[in-house]
Write a protein that holds these residues in place. Structure first.
Motif, PDB file in Angstrom:
ATOM      1  N   THR A 104      34.411  48.191  51.775  1.00  0.00           N
ATOM      2  CA  THR A 104      34.134  49.186  50.739  1.00  0.00           C
ATOM      3  C   THR A 104      34.872  50.492  51.025  1.00  0.00           C
ATOM      4  O   THR A 104      35.436  51.121  50.122  1.00  0.00           O
ATOM      5  CB  THR A 104      32.619  49.458  50.651  1.00  0.00           C
ATOM      6  OG1 THR A 104      31.941  48.235  50.379  1.00  0.00           O
ATOM      7  CG2 THR A 104      32.303  50.468  49.558  1.00  0.00           C
ATOM      8  N   ALA A 110      38.441  50.068  50.159  1.00  0.00           N
ATOM      9  CA  ALA A 110      38.629  50.082  48.705  1.00  0.00           C
ATOM     10  C   ALA A 110      38.609  51.513  48.173  1.00  0.00           C
ATOM     11  O   ALA A 110      39.405  51.880  47.296  1.00  0.00           O
ATOM     12  CB  ALA A 110      37.549  49.243  48.029  1.00  0.00           C
ATOM     13  N   ARG A 170      40.844  36.889  48.484  1.00  0.00           N
ATOM     14  CA  ARG A 170      39.732  37.657  47.929  1.00  0.00           C
ATOM     15  C   ARG A 170      39.605  39.010  48.618  1.00  0.00           C
ATOM     16  O   ARG A 170      39.360  40.036  47.970  1.00  0.00           O
ATOM     17  CB  ARG A 170      38.427  36.870  48.077  1.00  0.00           C
ATOM     18  CG  ARG A 170      37.245  37.522  47.384  1.00  0.00           C
ATOM     19  CD  ARG A 170      35.980  36.709  47.560  1.00  0.00           C
ATOM     20  NE  ARG A 170      36.129  35.366  47.021  1.00  0.00           N
ATOM     21  CZ  ARG A 170      35.167  34.434  47.096  1.00  0.00           C
ATOM     22  NH1 ARG A 170      34.019  34.713  47.676  1.00  0.00           N
ATOM     23  NH2 ARG A 170      35.361  33.241  46.584  1.00  0.00           N
ATOM     24  N   THR A 196      39.997  42.623  46.845  1.00  0.00           N
ATOM     25  CA  THR A 196      38.917  43.603  46.883  1.00  0.00           C
ATOM     26  C   THR A 196      39.444  44.992  47.205  1.00  0.00           C
ATOM     27  O   THR A 196      39.077  45.982  46.560  1.00  0.00           O
ATOM     28  CB  THR A 196      37.864  43.192  47.920  1.00  0.00           C
ATOM     29  OG1 THR A 196      37.287  41.939  47.548  1.00  0.00           O
ATOM     30  CG2 THR A 196      36.751  44.240  48.027  1.00  0.00           C
TER      31      THR A 196
END
Length: 426
Positions: A33, A36, A156, A160
């Motif tokens: 996260t 990202a 994936r 992300t």
């Protein structure tokens, strides 16, 4: 003593809660996260440069043929730094290295503000080069995510991280259009102040939230691979999987930068407004990052080779559309095709790259691949302005066709090897 789960740590997050994991795994559970978010901040900063730097260069350059030099120096600086960045990351860890890269963006943005305010072209070039240093480090965000998971989840994980750029892809050009007039006496200075703010925010996020996970905290399987003898770089570079990864990463990025660098100038030359140029880049950036929400699933459903070929086909569609018309809708469509095609090639090429090395080979393989990519894109950005001025927008799009052909051949060579049942290198 609790035995750590087998497999890569990122893989385990798909099956268990963070609370049930041993402390080493829980310590870095927010890293995807965080990466990202950092990707979003990076995309916001770089999209401002993508939108305005060629125009700022045109405004400041003593010779208009140098207009795209400041923009090209973003890529040139990235090419010079990226090899050393890989080894610095290995030595200092990702958290501190990524923060140092983001700090260079903050400094570069402030230097650019000063340069625009004082009309100094060469100092402006230094400012954009510092943003290129940031770009070199930020390109390892996706690889940091990919290295944490097994082959099955690499696409994936990469998607992300890239998905973090979606909102920024919309916000960045909008911020550029808004902030360019922030200081009426210095057109574009406000935009580069926003670039500095994005760099500062990235430093804070990384230092406060990102956590390095030492190699000893990974899986037993990863530890065994790390202790295996490392192959020479020449041997790695001759494997079909590495050749295909570089072909897609290099071709996708080179074509994208070549066309995108020239697009705002071409749009203005075709009697469209500066704000139209910003909107075209905004649409293009949406195409670059929005597919990240589903690119990983497409790879899983249709296969990596099919997604790579689709990316090449979309880049071809960009060239055909641009050659057919110079209307504003044609610019929008061409740059959208270019963005989506880049995403498919970049996610696929990065997935192949992450499969091409063992942990002990990671730094040199990643550094070499990124160096090749940056060197090629530097040539593309340096050549875009002069070629556009001399030959025009349509000819510029014709020039990308041989690059796409070479990438298609390298990808087909790897796919044939896969279908023939040749084992994939470790």
């Amino acid at each position: 003593m609790t035995t750590p789960p087998t497999g890569h740590p990122g893989q385990q997050f798909d099956h268990v809660t963070a609370a049930s994991l041993p402390q080493p795994y829980a310590a870095g559970r927010y890293n995807p996260t965080v990466l990202a978010v950092c990707q979003g901040l990076f995309t916001c900063a770089i999209s401002i440069d993508l939108t305005l730097t060629a125009l700022t260069g045109w405004q400041l350059a003593p010779d208009k043929s140098l207009a795209t030099l400041p923009f090209a120096l973003i890529t040139v600086a990235g090419a010079l730094v990226t090899w050393f960045a890989a080894f610095l990351i290995q030595r200092l860890g990702r958290r501190l290295s990524f923060a140092l890269g983001a700090a260079s963006c903050c400094v570069g943005g402030l230097v650019s503000v000063w340069s625009v305010w004082h009309g100094d072209f060469w100092t402006f070039c230094a400012g954009t080069a510092l943003v290129g240093v940031f770009q070199a480090f930020a390109q390892y965000y996706r690889l940091a995510a990919a290295d944490a998971v097994s082959d099955e989840f690499k696409s994936r994980a990469i998607s992300t991280v890239l998905a973090g750029g979606v909102i920024a892809a919309i916000a960045g050009p909008a911020l550029a259009a808004w902030s360019k007039d922030l200081f009426p006496s210095a057109l574009f200075a406000g935009a580069y102040l926003v670039v500095a703010v994005m760099g500062a925010l990235s430093v804070l996020v990384l230092l406060l939230l990102y956590r390095d996970v030492a190699p000893s905290q990974g899986s037993a399987d990863a530890g065994a691979q790390a202790s295996a003898p490392a192959r020479t770089l020449g041997r790695i570079a001759r494997t079909p999987v590495f050749i295909a990864s570089v072909a897609n990463n290099v071709a996708g990025s080179m074509v994208m930068m070549f066309i995108m660098t020239a697009a705002p100038l071409a749009a203005v030359a075709c009697h469209h407004r500066i704000d139209d140029g910003a909107a075209i880049i905004q649409w293009h950036l949406v195409g670059m990052y929005a597919p990240s929400f589903f690119a990983g699933r497409l790879v899983k459903r249709f296969g990596l080779g099919a997604v790579l070929m689709a990316g090449l086909a979309l880049n071809l569609a960009c060239a055909v559309t641009a050659m057919a018309s110079t209307s504003l809708p044609a610019f929008y469509a061409a740059l959208l095709f270019l963005g989506i095609g880049w995403n498919f090639m970049f996610v696929g090429g990065t997935t192949l790259l992450a499969r091409s090395y063992t942990p002990s080979e990671q730094a040199k393989t990643q550094g070499f691949s990124e160096l090749l990519r940056y060197a090629a894109t530097a040539l593309a950005t340096l050549g875009a302005g002069p070629l556009l001025a001399r030959f025009g927008w349509q000819t510029l799009n014709v020039a990308i066709l041989p690059i796409l052909l070479l990438s298609a051949l390298a990808t087909a060579y790897w796919m044939l090897g896969q279908r023939a049942g040749q084992p994939r290198p470790a």
